[in-house]
Write a protein that holds these residues in place. Structure first.
Motif, PDB file in Angstrom:
ATOM      1  N   ALA A  16       0.868  -1.095   0.045  1.00  0.00           N
ATOM      2  CA  ALA A  16      -0.017   0.060  -0.133  1.00  0.00           C
ATOM      3  C   ALA A  16       0.762   1.322  -0.049  1.00  0.00           C
ATOM      4  O   ALA A  16       0.612   2.249  -0.743  1.00  0.00           O
ATOM      5  CB  ALA A  16      -1.013  -0.111   1.261  1.00  0.00           C
TER       6      ALA A  16
ATOM      7  N   GLU B 117       0.575   4.152  -2.793  1.00  0.00           N
ATOM      8  CA  GLU B 117       0.346   5.512  -2.225  1.00  0.00           C
ATOM      9  C   GLU B 117       1.350   6.744  -2.906  1.00  0.00           C
ATOM     10  O   GLU B 117       1.059   7.596  -3.311  1.00  0.00           O
ATOM     11  CB  GLU B 117       0.005   5.612  -0.878  1.00  0.00           C
ATOM     12  CG  GLU B 117      -1.452   5.338  -0.593  1.00  0.00           C
ATOM     13  CD  GLU B 117      -1.769   4.954   0.793  1.00  0.00           C
ATOM     14  OE1 GLU B 117      -0.791   5.308   1.902  1.00  0.00           O
ATOM     15  OE2 GLU B 117      -2.431   4.006   1.084  1.00  0.00           O
TER      16      GLU B 117
ATOM     17  N   PRO C 102      -7.222   6.703  -7.929  1.00  0.00           N
ATOM     18  CA  PRO C 102      -7.088   6.592  -6.266  1.00  0.00           C
ATOM     19  C   PRO C 102      -8.105   5.505  -5.934  1.00  0.00           C
ATOM     20  O   PRO C 102      -7.899   4.730  -4.969  1.00  0.00           O
ATOM     21  CB  PRO C 102      -7.026   7.784  -5.696  1.00  0.00           C
ATOM     22  CG  PRO C 102      -6.584   8.753  -6.917  1.00  0.00           C
ATOM     23  CD  PRO C 102      -7.076   8.017  -8.397  1.00  0.00           C
TER      24      PRO C 102
ATOM     25  N   ALA D 106      -7.488   1.816  -3.897  1.00  0.00           N
ATOM     26  CA  ALA D 106      -7.814   1.770  -2.592  1.00  0.00           C
ATOM     27  C   ALA D 106      -8.740   0.361  -2.408  1.00  0.00           C
ATOM     28  O   ALA D 106      -8.533  -0.361  -1.523  1.00  0.00           O
ATOM     29  CB  ALA D 106      -8.803   2.858  -2.181  1.00  0.00           C
ATOM     30  N   GLN D 107      -9.224   0.082  -3.412  1.00  0.00           N
ATOM     31  CA  GLN D 107     -10.133  -1.140  -3.443  1.00  0.00           C
ATOM     32  C   GLN D 107      -9.084  -2.462  -3.302  1.00  0.00           C
ATOM     33  O   GLN D 107      -9.592  -3.409  -2.748  1.00  0.00           O
ATOM     34  CB  GLN D 107     -10.928  -1.320  -4.710  1.00  0.00           C
ATOM     35  CG  GLN D 107     -12.412  -0.905  -4.558  1.00  0.00           C
ATOM     36  CD  GLN D 107     -12.973  -0.708  -5.739  1.00  0.00           C
ATOM     37  OE1 GLN D 107     -12.561  -0.911  -7.046  1.00  0.00           O
ATOM     38  NE2 GLN D 107     -14.342  -0.655  -5.879  1.00  0.00           N
TER      39      GLN D 107
ATOM     40  N   THR E 158      -8.434  -3.408   0.215  1.00  0.00           N
ATOM     41  CA  THR E 158      -9.524  -3.605   0.791  1.00  0.00           C
ATOM     42  C   THR E 158      -9.584  -5.037   1.145  1.00  0.00           C
ATOM     43  O   THR E 158      -9.585  -5.689   0.027  1.00  0.00           O
ATOM     44  CB  THR E 158     -10.854  -3.023   0.124  1.00  0.00           C
ATOM     45  OG1 THR E 158     -10.646  -1.539  -0.086  1.00  0.00           O
ATOM     46  CG2 THR E 158     -12.058  -3.275   1.103  1.00  0.00           C
TER      47      THR E 158
ATOM     48  N   SER F 208     -15.696   4.235  -2.897  1.00  0.00           N
ATOM     49  CA  SER F 208     -15.604   3.387  -4.045  1.00  0.00           C
ATOM     50  C   SER F 208     -16.733   3.652  -5.069  1.00  0.00           C
ATOM     51  O   SER F 208     -17.801   3.657  -4.540  1.00  0.00           O
ATOM     52  CB  SER F 208     -15.393   1.972  -3.251  1.00  0.00           C
ATOM     53  OG  SER F 208     -14.255   1.605  -3.028  1.00  0.00           O
TER      54      SER F 208
END
Ligand SMILES: [Zn+2]
Length: 312
Positions: free
Chosen positions: A263, A267, A291, A295-296, A299, A309
């Motif tokens: 991550a 990022e 982005p 992010a998904q 998760t 999302s």
């Protein structure tokens, strides 16, 4: 066994030429990659391995890595990473073996690999038994196949911007085709170079020039080389059943790759560029992660995605 790649090969070259980041391959690199693709098809067809046969050449020259992958359905892809200038008529040593550190790796990656199971890999240097640098990929692979299979092998390879082709001659195990168990490895090794029939056929095969291999059709090649031998020809694998360009990349695989990157790394790319762009080096397909997509990726399954999302 004879392989002659035309459409599959020109498609592979066209995809690379269409890649604005890399541009087309320099002719010596294309030649190496074409020979690797042809050799990969020959080796895959020869051992009929259920999975991917991956041929890699890497080392200490301007060509950092060249890869050709051929799967059991003869779908194939190939790519090369080039950094720096190449001599105009560069040969194998100038491309990957400048300081003598070049290697060729042959990997067999099974179709349904169990978790934790390692693919089989054999690695050979790009020099002969007396330390001399080998100038041709066919010499490297011939050496490898002789060692790994304990069977006499003759390989002729050639490629240009239209055709990638190869001829493989291998002595069958003496006590019957497919009956490797009938003869010990040591007995087979003893037989290397001793079969008069094989030696005669191999000498004829080795007389095939690269020009002939590239320009003549299979029937003509076989007639010219072996006109005094009794020839039986197997039905060729062509069309949907034959070698063709195909890539196994997918958005899911790229996502997994980004997950492995972590991550934090993802990022930092997002902070710098606003989104993550990943291009497949084999087929040129671009994968775009904004982005929200990124992010998904991080998760955990089962948890609700963040409120921001969107469903694609
Ligand atoms: Zn791809």
């Amino acid at each position: 066994m004879v392989v002659r790649l035309t459409d599959a090969w020109t498609e592979l070259l066209a995809r690379r030429a269409g890649n604005t980041e890399t541009g087309p391959y320099a002719p010596p690199v294309a030649e190496l990659l074409g020979e690797m693709a042809a050799a990969g098809v020959l080796m895959q067809s020869n051992i009929k391995f259920n999975g991917a046969l991956v041929l890699q050449v890497f080392g200490d020259g301007p060509v950092k890595l060249a890869v050709a992958e051929v799967r059991s359905d003869l779908g194939l892809r190939a790519t090369a990473t080039v950094a720096g200038e190449l001599p105009v008529d560069a040969r194998l040593p100038d491309m990957v073996n400048v300081g003598g550190g070049g290697r060729c790796a042959i990997t067999l990656d099974p179709q349904d690999r169990r978790p934790g199971q390692q693919p089989y890999q054999g690695v050979v240097p790009l020099h002969g038994d007396r330390g001399e640098k080998l100038h041709r990929l066919s010499d490297v692979l011939q050496h490898y196949m002789l060692q790994s299979e304990q069977l006499d092998t003759t390989l002729v390879l050639a490629a240009n911007d239209q055709v990638a082709a190869g001829l493989l001659i291998q002595r069958m195990p003496i006590k019957g085709e497919g009956n490797l168990g009938a003869m010990t490895a040591a007995e087979n090794e003893d037989a290397i170079g001793r079969s008069e029939d094989y030696n005669r056929i191999a000498t004829l095969a080795a007389s095939l020039t690269r020009e002939e291999l590239l320009t003549l059709d299979v029937d003509t090649i076989l007639r010219r080389l072996f006109w005094e031998e009794k020839l039986l020809r197997f039905a060729p694998r062509q069309g949907a059943d034959g070698p063709r360009f195909s890539c196994t990349c997918s958005r899911e695989r790229v996502g997994n790759m980004l997950r492995n990157l972590g991550a934090e790394e993802v990022e930092s790319i997002l902070a710098e560029r606003g989104n993550v762009e990943v291009g497949c080096e084999y087929c040129g397909q671009q994968y775009h992660f904004d982005p929200v997509d990124a992010a998904q990726l991080f998760t955990e399954p089962g948890k609700q995605p963040p409120a921001t999302s969107r469903v694609q």
